[in-house]
Structures are given as structure tokens and as C-alpha cells.
Design a protein around this motif. Structure first.
Motif, PDB file in Angstrom:
ATOM      1  N   ASP A 131      44.400 -65.992 -31.777  1.00 37.44           N
ATOM      2  CA  ASP A 131      44.260 -64.540 -31.841  1.00 37.44           C
ATOM      3  C   ASP A 131      43.361 -63.974 -30.757  1.00 37.44           C
ATOM      4  N   GLY A 132      42.917 -64.841 -29.841  1.00 32.75           N
ATOM      5  CA  GLY A 132      42.093 -64.377 -28.737  1.00 32.75           C
ATOM      6  C   GLY A 132      40.603 -64.390 -29.000  1.00 32.75           C
ATOM      7  N   LYS A 133      40.186 -64.757 -30.209  1.00 29.43           N
ATOM      8  CA  LYS A 133      38.757 -64.821 -30.506  1.00 29.43           C
ATOM      9  C   LYS A 133      38.158 -66.109 -29.940  1.00 29.43           C
ATOM     10  N   PRO A 134      36.887 -66.072 -29.523  1.00 27.36           N
ATOM     11  CA  PRO A 134      36.246 -67.292 -29.009  1.00 27.36           C
ATOM     12  C   PRO A 134      36.198 -68.382 -30.073  1.00 27.36           C
ATOM     13  N   THR A 135      36.404 -69.608 -29.661  1.00 27.87           N
ATOM     14  CA  THR A 135      36.255 -70.735 -30.576  1.00 27.87           C
ATOM     15  C   THR A 135      34.783 -71.002 -30.818  1.00 27.87           C
ATOM     16  N   ARG A 136      34.491 -71.843 -31.803  1.00 25.27           N
ATOM     17  CA  ARG A 136      33.088 -72.212 -32.074  1.00 25.27           C
ATOM     18  C   ARG A 136      32.483 -72.895 -30.852  1.00 25.27           C
ATOM     19  N   TYR A 137      33.300 -73.641 -30.140  1.00 24.21           N
ATOM     20  CA  TYR A 137      32.817 -74.302 -28.924  1.00 24.21           C
ATOM     21  C   TYR A 137      32.344 -73.274 -27.905  1.00 24.21           C
ATOM     22  N   LEU A 138      33.144 -72.245 -27.626  1.00 29.34           N
ATOM     23  CA  LEU A 138      32.751 -71.232 -26.658  1.00 29.34           C
ATOM     24  C   LEU A 138      31.545 -70.439 -27.153  1.00 29.34           C
ATOM     25  N   GLU A 139      31.471 -70.190 -28.448  1.00 28.40           N
ATOM     26  CA  GLU A 139      30.317 -69.481 -28.999  1.00 28.40           C
ATOM     27  C   GLU A 139      29.034 -70.295 -28.798  1.00 28.40           C
ATOM     28  N   LYS A 140      29.143 -71.614 -28.971  1.00 28.43           N
ATOM     29  CA  LYS A 140      27.975 -72.478 -28.761  1.00 28.43           C
ATOM     30  C   LYS A 140      27.559 -72.467 -27.296  1.00 28.43           C
ATOM     31  N   VAL A 141      28.538 -72.540 -26.392  1.00 26.05           N
ATOM     32  CA  VAL A 141      28.236 -72.475 -24.961  1.00 26.05           C
ATOM     33  C   VAL A 141      27.599 -71.139 -24.625  1.00 26.05           C
ATOM     34  N   SER A 142      28.131 -70.061 -25.182  1.00 27.57           N
ATOM     35  CA  SER A 142      27.587 -68.731 -24.931  1.00 27.57           C
ATOM     36  C   SER A 142      26.124 -68.640 -25.360  1.00 27.57           C
ATOM     37  N   ASP A 143      25.810 -69.247 -26.509  1.00 30.90           N
ATOM     38  CA  ASP A 143      24.427 -69.236 -26.997  1.00 30.90           C
ATOM     39  C   ASP A 143      23.512 -70.011 -26.050  1.00 30.90           C
ATOM     40  N   MET A 144      23.964 -71.156 -25.548  1.00 30.63           N
ATOM     41  CA  MET A 144      23.148 -71.937 -24.615  1.00 30.63           C
ATOM     42  C   MET A 144      22.964 -71.199 -23.292  1.00 30.63           C
ATOM     43  N   LEU A 145      24.009 -70.549 -22.806  1.00 26.24           N
ATOM     44  CA  LEU A 145      23.892 -69.769 -21.579  1.00 26.24           C
ATOM     45  C   LEU A 145      22.880 -68.651 -21.755  1.00 26.24           C
ATOM     46  N   ASP A 146      22.915 -68.010 -22.919  1.00 24.95           N
ATOM     47  CA  ASP A 146      21.959 -66.937 -23.192  1.00 24.95           C
ATOM     48  C   ASP A 146      20.533 -67.486 -23.225  1.00 24.95           C
ATOM     49  N   GLN A 147      20.353 -68.647 -23.862  1.00 23.42           N
ATOM     50  CA  GLN A 147      19.018 -69.248 -23.919  1.00 23.42           C
ATOM     51  C   GLN A 147      18.510 -69.595 -22.515  1.00 23.42           C
ATOM     52  N   LEU A 148      19.380 -70.140 -21.688  1.00 26.50           N
ATOM     53  CA  LEU A 148      18.977 -70.468 -20.318  1.00 26.50           C
ATOM     54  C   LEU A 148      18.646 -69.210 -19.527  1.00 26.50           C
ATOM     55  N   ASN A 149      19.436 -68.173 -19.716  1.00 28.57           N
ATOM     56  CA  ASN A 149      19.192 -66.917 -19.012  1.00 28.57           C
ATOM     57  C   ASN A 149      17.837 -66.334 -19.413  1.00 28.57           C
ATOM     58  N   VAL A 150      17.588 -66.291 -20.718  1.00 27.20           N
ATOM     59  CA  VAL A 150      16.291 -65.810 -21.210  1.00 27.20           C
ATOM     60  C   VAL A 150      15.170 -66.732 -20.740  1.00 27.20           C
ATOM     61  N   GLY A 151      15.431 -68.040 -20.773  1.00 29.18           N
ATOM     62  CA  GLY A 151      14.413 -69.012 -20.376  1.00 29.18           C
ATOM     63  C   GLY A 151      14.034 -68.912 -18.921  1.00 29.18           C
ATOM     64  N   VAL A 152      15.000 -68.653 -18.059  1.00 29.63           N
ATOM     65  CA  VAL A 152      14.710 -68.502 -16.625  1.00 29.63           C
ATOM     66  C   VAL A 152      13.804 -67.293 -16.396  1.00 29.63           C
ATOM     67  N   ARG A 153      14.121 -66.198 -17.062  1.00 33.72           N
ATOM     68  CA  ARG A 153      13.307 -64.989 -16.888  1.00 33.72           C
ATOM     69  C   ARG A 153      11.886 -65.204 -17.401  1.00 33.72           C
ATOM     70  N   ALA A 154      11.770 -65.857 -18.563  1.00 29.43           N
ATOM     71  CA  ALA A 154      10.452 -66.087 -19.143  1.00 29.43           C
ATOM     72  C   ALA A 154       9.650 -67.110 -18.359  1.00 29.43           C
ATOM     73  N   SER A 155      10.333 -68.011 -17.662  1.00 26.65           N
ATOM     74  CA  SER A 155       9.626 -69.085 -16.960  1.00 26.65           C
ATOM     75  C   SER A 155       8.831 -68.587 -15.762  1.00 26.65           C
ATOM     76  N   ARG A 156       9.150 -67.405 -15.264  1.00 24.24           N
ATOM     77  CA  ARG A 156       8.405 -66.886 -14.114  1.00 24.24           C
ATOM     78  C   ARG A 156       6.932 -66.742 -14.448  1.00 24.24           C
ATOM     79  N   GLY A 157       6.643 -66.190 -15.618  1.00 23.46           N
ATOM     80  CA  GLY A 157       5.255 -66.055 -16.033  1.00 23.46           C
ATOM     81  C   GLY A 157       4.601 -67.396 -16.270  1.00 23.46           C
ATOM     82  N   PHE A 158       5.369 -68.363 -16.791  1.00 26.00           N
ATOM     83  CA  PHE A 158       4.839 -69.707 -17.043  1.00 26.00           C
ATOM     84  C   PHE A 158       4.394 -70.364 -15.746  1.00 26.00           C
TER      85      PHE A 158
END
Length: 236
Positions: A131-158
Motif C-alpha cells: 500500500d506504499g507505507k514504509p515497512t518496519r525495516y525502513l522505519e527502523k532505518v529512518s529512526d537511526m538516520l534521525d539519531q545520527l543527524n541529531v547526534g552530529v549536531r549535538a556533537s559539535r558542542g561535545f
């Protein structure tokens, strides 16, 4: 130069696309190190040493998970089987990556490298449902990409805090294996534990308040994995 084809993932073009997401030596996981962010340190520190490296072009530091002592050699594969209890996000997201739209204010997009060897295998996992909805696999990848994106931004201060308090020191390791061969690991940095302990109370409180103290401790604790990594190399 190898050109890759990065395109936004969408159900219209990729409804039937399949991706092999499992660990594989032949499909991109056979690397001695991979990128990580402080947000991930708690998860990786129990399995891998965490080191730091300065980018020669930008001059900025980034963190790496160490998995071997030679380029193209990942010691967490034994007889073709992934043996660690955790797989770093930078490996687990392949062949997906964060893409940017032409509008800089638009949200980040999920892109896929269509030339990646993980793409197109009929044994792979589907990216979209019928039906065109993301699979659980793609949702998991999306969550990891989001975490990495947030992590890169936060790491500048670190990393700014590490440099401000002069907490990074060059690191070199000479390893003599059981068969007599020698390996030398150079070009990395680690946190100077003595200097961290000598910080004034005000500086320690500041690091804690900014959320930098815990990942520093995680990085220091991760170095306990270095002897087991040498053991893996000796077994190899």
C-alpha cells in the motif's frame, strides 16, 4: 572515481525495492572503523573501543568505533558471522543516508544509494508495503538516520568542550601478535583521563550540565575492549 546514485526514497519509484540489511563482509561491513556520535557511545562502549580523529581538511574532531587494526579488516566477523552484540548505526543504515532538499529549510530526506551492493537482491527486505507505507525495516532505518543527524549536531558542542579543556591527546598503539608480527595504530586521539580528573569543580559541573561528561566516561570505559580486540586478531 566511483560515482554513486543517491535518490530520495519514495513508494512510487521503490515500492518493490529490496535491500539486504544484515551484517555482511562482502556488502560494506568489512571496515576497520566506522563513524559514531556521542549519543551512541553508551551502546557501543560495551563492545568496541571508541577513538577520536581530526579531519585534516576541516580541522574538526569526530569519533570512531574501532573494529580492526588494518584497512578492510573487521575483526568482529569470525567465519563470516557477525559476533558483536551491537552493530553501529553507521553500518546498520547502509545503503541509506540523509539527504537534503534544495530548500535549506526543508526537513531532511531519506536517500538511498542505488549503486550499493545491498540494493536489489531478491532475498533482501522490502522498503515499502504493497500500500506504499514504509515497512518496519525502513522505519527502523529512518529512526537511526534521525539519531545520527541529531547526534552530529549535538556533537559539535561535545568536541568544542574537549578542545576547550584540552582533554584530547594523541594516541599510538604498538601491537605484537602471538605470531610475532607487529601492528602500529597511529593517527588517533583519546581522552586524557588524568587531565579530566584534574579539572576544577566548576568545569566538571559545566560539562555535566551540558551533557558532555557521560559520553566522556563512556569513551574512556570503551578502551577496556582493546585487549579483546587484540585477542580477536590473534585468533584470526
Amino acid at each position: 572515481m566511483t560515482l554513486t546514485t543517491h535518490v530520495p526514497v519514495n513508494p512510487a519509484d521503490h515500492r518493490d525495492l529490496r535491500v539486504l540489511g544484515t551484517p555482511s563482509e562482502a556488502l560494506g561491513d568489512q571496515v576497520m572503523s566506522c563513524f559514531t556520535v556521542p549519543l551512541e557511545f553508551r551502546r557501543v562502549q560495551n563492545e568496541f573501543p571508541i577513538l577520536f580523529q581530526r579531519d585534516p581538511e576541516s580541522g574538526r574532531f569526530h569519533a570512531l568505533v574501532l573494529m580492526g587494526f588494518e584497512q578492510g579488516d573487521n575483526l568482529y566477523f569470525e567465519e563470516g558471522r557477525w559476533t558483536a552484540r551491537y552493530r553501529p548505526m553507521a553500518l546498520a543504515i547502509q545503503p541509506f543516508l540523509i539527504g537534503r532538499a534544495a530548500d535549506p529549510d526543508a526537513p531532511a530526506q531519506i536517500h538511498i544509494d542505488l549503486d550499493h551492493p545491498r540494493v536489489g537482491d531478491p532475498e533482501g527486505m522490502r522498503v515499502f508495503e504493497d500500500d506504499g507505507k514504509p515497512t518496519r525495516y525502513l522505519e527502523k532505518v529512518s529512526d537511526m538516520l534521525d539519531q545520527l543527524n541529531v547526534g552530529v549536531r549535538a556533537s559539535r558542542g561535545f568536541f568544542d568542550a574537549l578542545e576547550r579543556h584540552q582533554l584530547l591527546e594523541p594516541f599510538a598503539l604498538d601491537i605484537t601478535l602471538d605470531d610475532g608480527t607487529e601492528n602500529r595504530l597511529v593517527g588517533y586521539h583519546l581522552i586524557n583521563e588524568d587531565r579530566l580528573q584534574e579539572l576544577e569543580d566548576g568545569a566538571v559541573a559545566e560539562l555535566h550540565r551540558e551533557g558532555h561528561l557521560m559520553p566522556m566516561f563512556m569513551a574512556l570505559a570503551s578502551l577496556a575492549n582493546m585487549p579483546s580486540l587484540v585477542d580477536r586478531r590473534n585468533r584470526r
